[in-house]
Design a protein around this motif. Structure first.
Motif, PDB file in Angstrom:
ATOM      1  N   PHE A 313     -52.340 -57.896 -22.723  1.00 34.12           N
ATOM      2  CA  PHE A 313     -51.174 -58.746 -21.991  1.00 34.12           C
ATOM      3  C   PHE A 313     -49.923 -58.502 -22.930  1.00 34.12           C
ATOM      4  O   PHE A 313     -48.728 -58.210 -22.400  1.00 34.12           O
ATOM      5  N   SER A 314     -49.836 -58.759 -24.095  1.00 31.88           N
ATOM      6  CA  SER A 314     -48.780 -58.545 -25.031  1.00 31.88           C
ATOM      7  C   SER A 314     -48.203 -57.349 -25.132  1.00 31.88           C
ATOM      8  O   SER A 314     -47.131 -57.011 -25.292  1.00 31.88           O
ATOM      9  N   TRP A 315     -49.176 -56.393 -25.238  1.00 32.32           N
ATOM     10  CA  TRP A 315     -48.673 -54.907 -25.706  1.00 32.32           C
ATOM     11  C   TRP A 315     -48.079 -54.254 -24.630  1.00 32.32           C
ATOM     12  O   TRP A 315     -47.100 -53.298 -24.808  1.00 32.32           O
ATOM     13  N   GLN A 316     -48.285 -54.765 -23.152  1.00 37.23           N
ATOM     14  CA  GLN A 316     -47.465 -53.837 -22.132  1.00 37.23           C
ATOM     15  C   GLN A 316     -46.017 -54.400 -22.199  1.00 37.23           C
ATOM     16  O   GLN A 316     -45.633 -53.408 -21.208  1.00 37.23           O
ATOM     17  N   PHE A 317     -45.732 -55.394 -22.672  1.00 36.34           N
ATOM     18  CA  PHE A 317     -44.310 -55.453 -22.721  1.00 36.34           C
ATOM     19  C   PHE A 317     -43.271 -54.584 -23.538  1.00 36.34           C
ATOM     20  O   PHE A 317     -42.432 -54.129 -22.813  1.00 36.34           O
ATOM     21  N   PRO A 318     -43.688 -54.560 -24.657  1.00 33.58           N
ATOM     22  CA  PRO A 318     -42.818 -53.341 -25.483  1.00 33.58           C
ATOM     23  C   PRO A 318     -43.154 -52.319 -24.918  1.00 33.58           C
ATOM     24  O   PRO A 318     -42.210 -51.166 -24.779  1.00 33.58           O
ATOM     25  N   HIS A 319     -44.452 -51.705 -24.354  1.00 36.78           N
ATOM     26  CA  HIS A 319     -44.341 -50.460 -23.617  1.00 36.78           C
ATOM     27  C   HIS A 319     -43.708 -50.253 -22.184  1.00 36.78           C
ATOM     28  O   HIS A 319     -42.912 -49.233 -22.278  1.00 36.78           O
ATOM     29  N   PHE A 320     -44.029 -51.062 -21.330  1.00 37.61           N
ATOM     30  CA  PHE A 320     -43.304 -51.021 -20.223  1.00 37.61           C
ATOM     31  C   PHE A 320     -41.645 -51.408 -20.209  1.00 37.61           C
ATOM     32  O   PHE A 320     -40.973 -50.493 -19.533  1.00 37.61           O
ATOM     33  N   ASN A 321     -41.333 -52.163 -20.941  1.00 40.43           N
ATOM     34  CA  ASN A 321     -39.949 -52.433 -21.000  1.00 40.43           C
ATOM     35  C   ASN A 321     -38.978 -51.382 -21.653  1.00 40.43           C
ATOM     36  O   ASN A 321     -37.911 -51.010 -21.306  1.00 40.43           O
ATOM     37  N   ALA A 322     -39.720 -50.585 -22.742  1.00 39.84           N
ATOM     38  CA  ALA A 322     -38.929 -49.597 -23.258  1.00 39.84           C
ATOM     39  C   ALA A 322     -39.127 -48.253 -22.295  1.00 39.84           C
ATOM     40  O   ALA A 322     -38.042 -47.629 -22.216  1.00 39.84           O
ATOM     41  N   LEU A 323     -40.199 -48.282 -21.602  1.00 38.18           N
ATOM     42  CA  LEU A 323     -40.182 -47.184 -20.604  1.00 38.18           C
ATOM     43  C   LEU A 323     -39.175 -47.412 -19.694  1.00 38.18           C
ATOM     44  O   LEU A 323     -38.445 -46.422 -19.114  1.00 38.18           O
ATOM     45  N   SER A 324     -39.302 -48.745 -18.814  1.00 38.87           N
ATOM     46  CA  SER A 324     -38.245 -48.688 -17.909  1.00 38.87           C
ATOM     47  C   SER A 324     -36.893 -48.858 -18.177  1.00 38.87           C
ATOM     48  O   SER A 324     -35.915 -48.606 -17.512  1.00 38.87           O
ATOM     49  N   TRP A 325     -36.473 -48.783 -19.463  1.00 38.68           N
ATOM     50  CA  TRP A 325     -35.355 -48.764 -20.057  1.00 38.68           C
ATOM     51  C   TRP A 325     -34.419 -47.644 -19.788  1.00 38.68           C
ATOM     52  O   TRP A 325     -33.362 -47.305 -19.355  1.00 38.68           O
ATOM     53  N   MET A 339     -36.808 -55.970 -15.048  1.00 39.00           N
ATOM     54  CA  MET A 339     -36.004 -56.419 -16.075  1.00 39.00           C
ATOM     55  C   MET A 339     -35.024 -55.681 -16.597  1.00 39.00           C
ATOM     56  O   MET A 339     -33.924 -56.101 -16.875  1.00 39.00           O
ATOM     57  N   SER A 340     -35.209 -54.355 -16.791  1.00 38.30           N
ATOM     58  CA  SER A 340     -34.119 -53.600 -17.502  1.00 38.30           C
ATOM     59  C   SER A 340     -32.998 -53.225 -16.527  1.00 38.30           C
ATOM     60  O   SER A 340     -32.022 -52.836 -17.034  1.00 38.30           O
ATOM     61  N   VAL A 341     -33.283 -53.437 -15.227  1.00 39.82           N
ATOM     62  CA  VAL A 341     -32.273 -53.316 -14.212  1.00 39.82           C
ATOM     63  C   VAL A 341     -31.353 -54.650 -13.914  1.00 39.82           C
ATOM     64  O   VAL A 341     -30.078 -54.472 -14.088  1.00 39.82           O
ATOM     65  N   THR A 342     -31.851 -55.854 -13.646  1.00 36.72           N
ATOM     66  CA  THR A 342     -31.221 -56.893 -13.531  1.00 36.72           C
ATOM     67  C   THR A 342     -31.019 -57.840 -14.545  1.00 36.72           C
ATOM     68  O   THR A 342     -29.965 -58.529 -14.613  1.00 36.72           O
ATOM     69  N   HIS A 343     -31.930 -57.839 -15.658  1.00 31.65           N
ATOM     70  CA  HIS A 343     -31.519 -58.813 -16.637  1.00 31.65           C
ATOM     71  C   HIS A 343     -31.873 -57.901 -18.149  1.00 31.65           C
ATOM     72  O   HIS A 343     -33.079 -57.877 -18.618  1.00 31.65           O
ATOM     73  N   PRO A 344     -30.924 -57.146 -18.446  1.00 31.50           N
ATOM     74  CA  PRO A 344     -31.324 -56.284 -19.435  1.00 31.50           C
ATOM     75  C   PRO A 344     -31.378 -56.996 -20.767  1.00 31.50           C
ATOM     76  O   PRO A 344     -32.150 -56.531 -21.761  1.00 31.50           O
ATOM     77  N   ALA A 345     -30.620 -58.133 -21.147  1.00 33.02           N
ATOM     78  CA  ALA A 345     -31.111 -58.833 -22.167  1.00 33.02           C
ATOM     79  C   ALA A 345     -32.295 -59.758 -22.196  1.00 33.02           C
ATOM     80  O   ALA A 345     -32.913 -59.540 -23.339  1.00 33.02           O
ATOM     81  N   LEU A 346     -32.859 -59.911 -21.150  1.00 35.10           N
ATOM     82  CA  LEU A 346     -34.041 -60.731 -21.111  1.00 35.10           C
ATOM     83  C   LEU A 346     -35.267 -59.439 -21.349  1.00 35.10           C
ATOM     84  O   LEU A 346     -36.286 -59.825 -21.846  1.00 35.10           O
ATOM     85  N   CYS A 347     -34.942 -58.490 -20.934  1.00 35.29           N
ATOM     86  CA  CYS A 347     -35.776 -57.231 -21.351  1.00 35.29           C
ATOM     87  C   CYS A 347     -35.955 -56.880 -22.500  1.00 35.29           C
ATOM     88  O   CYS A 347     -37.334 -56.608 -23.219  1.00 35.29           O
ATOM     89  N   LYS A 348     -35.053 -56.869 -23.508  1.00 33.34           N
ATOM     90  CA  LYS A 348     -35.076 -56.761 -24.931  1.00 33.34           C
ATOM     91  C   LYS A 348     -35.528 -57.726 -25.416  1.00 33.34           C
ATOM     92  O   LYS A 348     -36.511 -57.612 -26.523  1.00 33.34           O
ATOM     93  N   ARG A 349     -35.336 -59.193 -25.052  1.00 32.01           N
ATOM     94  CA  ARG A 349     -35.970 -60.354 -25.876  1.00 32.01           C
ATOM     95  C   ARG A 349     -37.353 -60.294 -25.524  1.00 32.01           C
ATOM     96  O   ARG A 349     -38.251 -60.872 -26.548  1.00 32.01           O
ATOM     97  N   VAL A 350     -37.668 -60.073 -24.279  1.00 33.50           N
ATOM     98  CA  VAL A 350     -39.208 -60.009 -24.154  1.00 33.50           C
ATOM     99  C   VAL A 350     -40.068 -59.240 -24.783  1.00 33.50           C
ATOM    100  O   VAL A 350     -41.313 -59.352 -25.361  1.00 33.50           O
ATOM    101  N   PHE A 393     -34.427 -52.100 -31.200  1.00 30.20           N
ATOM    102  CA  PHE A 393     -34.423 -52.058 -29.596  1.00 30.20           C
ATOM    103  C   PHE A 393     -33.545 -53.310 -28.994  1.00 30.20           C
ATOM    104  O   PHE A 393     -32.655 -53.110 -28.376  1.00 30.20           O
ATOM    105  N   TYR A 394     -33.665 -54.377 -29.639  1.00 24.18           N
ATOM    106  CA  TYR A 394     -33.177 -55.620 -29.108  1.00 24.18           C
ATOM    107  C   TYR A 394     -31.846 -55.715 -29.788  1.00 24.18           C
ATOM    108  O   TYR A 394     -31.008 -56.122 -28.880  1.00 24.18           O
ATOM    109  N   ARG A 395     -31.589 -55.229 -31.089  1.00 23.71           N
ATOM    110  CA  ARG A 395     -30.190 -54.932 -31.444  1.00 23.71           C
ATOM    111  C   ARG A 395     -29.372 -54.170 -30.903  1.00 23.71           C
ATOM    112  O   ARG A 395     -28.132 -54.536 -30.489  1.00 23.71           O
ATOM    113  N   HIS A 396     -29.682 -52.919 -30.836  1.00 26.18           N
ATOM    114  CA  HIS A 396     -28.811 -51.912 -30.143  1.00 26.18           C
ATOM    115  C   HIS A 396     -28.994 -51.730 -28.614  1.00 26.18           C
ATOM    116  O   HIS A 396     -28.077 -51.414 -28.004  1.00 26.18           O
ATOM    117  N   GLY A 397     -30.266 -51.680 -28.040  1.00 25.58           N
ATOM    118  CA  GLY A 397     -30.303 -51.316 -26.724  1.00 25.58           C
ATOM    119  C   GLY A 397     -30.037 -49.894 -26.201  1.00 25.58           C
ATOM    120  O   GLY A 397     -29.392 -49.980 -25.149  1.00 25.58           O
TER     121      GLY A 397
END
Length: 444
Positions: A313-325, A339-350, A393-397
């Motif tokens: 469950f936790s591994w999928q968030f850095p995996h998919f959020n980085a892919l969708s970015w 999240m990468s489209v509508t909430h980019p800041a939340l995408c990096k935080r998660v 990724f969170y700092r630079h995006g």
């Protein structure tokens, strides 16, 4: 450029009082007679103020000016009619490119006959129509030998292989003796269930996949197989898969397999176009296969099964959020709410939050009696590295850091599961602990 009469008319136009709505107050017969009588601008204005019975719009006055310029033979300038540009019906880009290339000379074949060069300008009408028809979209004809490749793309064979691998890892981590028959039945049943879910997902998303560069070559989008064929393949995989999990393994594993198909097809797929909560639902779907492997071995839901599910469950968030970015344009074009489209800041935080959470989950392994205490130590370097990439990724995006985080996640999960399997608490140690606890209780 104009003579006196035309210049006086222009002077009249400049001095006319403009109304706030559409035009000026002027009488038509006064303008037509002004060129003949050579009246001054002041006299015309006075006449206009006296005769306010009729109104004339600004467009009508411009029309009279054009008529005056066009029909007057004494003027030195003539109005040139505007030529309308004709747009071709077909955009023959290939023809325009071929016209810029020098014509190739005639080629002599071995028999001595000359082969004429292709001239697009002198191309026959039938050949040109056939060439344009070949460029149009049409349904592809698939041979029987191509069906295995089509089925592999329809079932997302690489994703299915990852699902089967995580289910096998869950089975291997269970504290029971290894049973080859149960292991094979659980692996094949999980793979068939994954094929069913992926097939139905592509069936529902055909109109949206055609707008994305990432998914526009899928079999249903290209028309390689019909929707009925795809649904039949999904049923042919799902019914035997769930039967194998329910009857060949145990009912709990079959229930989890059916629940996973339902969550993926009926919850995750429609939520992708409604809310960003689809990412969390998809993470639950990805966390169920290792739990299925554990329940296939033990027949019960233990804390160890939930720990393995939490890893996924936790591994999928850095995996998919980085892919969708890096696919934000594609997802936006397809109409998906990520999240990468509508909430980019939340995408990096998660992504950062769950990357750091993997360190805490690794520390729970020995606490829940699943691994030894060496597992948190040996898994700490890879967990720190993925957390470091998530922090960048969170700092630079930017796209570069997102790509690094995605590729790191590809080898991080197999390495983490392999380390957990290496540091698995042996069954002999558990039996000895149970015997010691039993002896202590008897002594008391």
């Amino acid at each position: 450029m104009f003579r006196t009469s035309c210049s006086r008319l222009q002077g009249v136009w400049k001095c006319l009082p403009h109304d706030g709505l559409v035009g000026a107050i002027v009488q038509q017969n006064l303008i037509t007679n002004s060129s003949r009588s050579h009246l001054s601008a002041r006299s015309l204005i006075q006449l206009c103020k006296k005769n306010q019975a009729e109104w004339m719009t600004f467009q009508h006055l411009c029309f009279l000016k054009r008529q005056y310029v066009t029909h007057s033979s004494a003027l030195c300038q003539r109005a040139r009619p505007k030529q309308e540009t004709v747009t071709p019906v077909l955009d023959d880009r290939e023809d325009s490119v071929l016209r810029q290339v020098d014509q190739l000379p005639n080629i002599k074949s071995d028999s001595g006959t000359e082969v004429p060069a292709c001239d697009p300008q002198n191309e026959p009408e039938a050949a040109r129509a056939a060439r344009l028809e070949a460029r149009q979209w049409k349904e592809l004809k698939v041979e029987y030998s191509d069906l295995p490749g089509v089925y592999a793309r329809l079932s997302k064979i690489r994703l299915t292989a990852l699902v089967v691998t995580t289910a096998a890892a869950g089975y291997a981590m269970a504290p029971v003796p290894f049973d080859p028959f149960t292991f094979i039945m659980a692996s094949v049943g999980t793979g068939l269930s994954s094929c069913t879910a992926n097939c139905i997902n592509q069936y529902f998303e055909v109109p949206f996949d055609s707008n994305m560069n990432r998914t526009k070559n899928r079999p249903l989008v290209r028309g390689q197989i019909s929707p009925l064929h795809a649904v039949s393949f999904a049923l042919a995989c799902g019914i035997p898969g769930l039967t194998m999990l329910t009857l060949g393994v145990n009912p709990l594993t079959g229930f989890l397999g059916g629940l996973n198909i339902f969550l993926y097809t009926c919850c995750y797929t429609p939520l992708k176009r409604i809310s960003i909560t689809n990412t969390w639902v998809g993470a639950v779907v990805g966390a169920i296969p290792p739990v299925m492997g554990w329940t296939a071995a033990t027949g019960s839901l233990d804390p160890g099964a939930l720990l393995l599910g939490a890893f996924l469950f936790s591994w999928q968030f850095p995996h998919f959020n980085a892919l969708s970015w890096n696919l934000r344009e594609d997802y936006s074009r397809g109409g998906y709410r990520m999240m990468s489209v509508t909430h980019p800041a939340l995408c990096k935080r998660v992504a950062l939050r769950h990357s750091v959470g993997l360190i805490g989950l690794s520390a729970l392994g020995p606490v829940l009696d699943v691994t030894t205490w060496s597992f948190p130590l040996v898994s700490l370097p890879i967990n720190l590295y993925i957390s470091y990439l998530a922090l960048r990724f969170y700092r630079h995006g930017d796209r570069q850091n997102a790509r690094k985080l995605f590729f790191c996640s590809l080898w991080h999960l197999p390495m983490l599961l392999l380390l957990a399997l290496t540091c698995k608490k042996s069954r002999v140690t558990r039996d000895e602990g149970d015997v010691a606890a039993g002896a202590t209780s008897l002594a008391v």
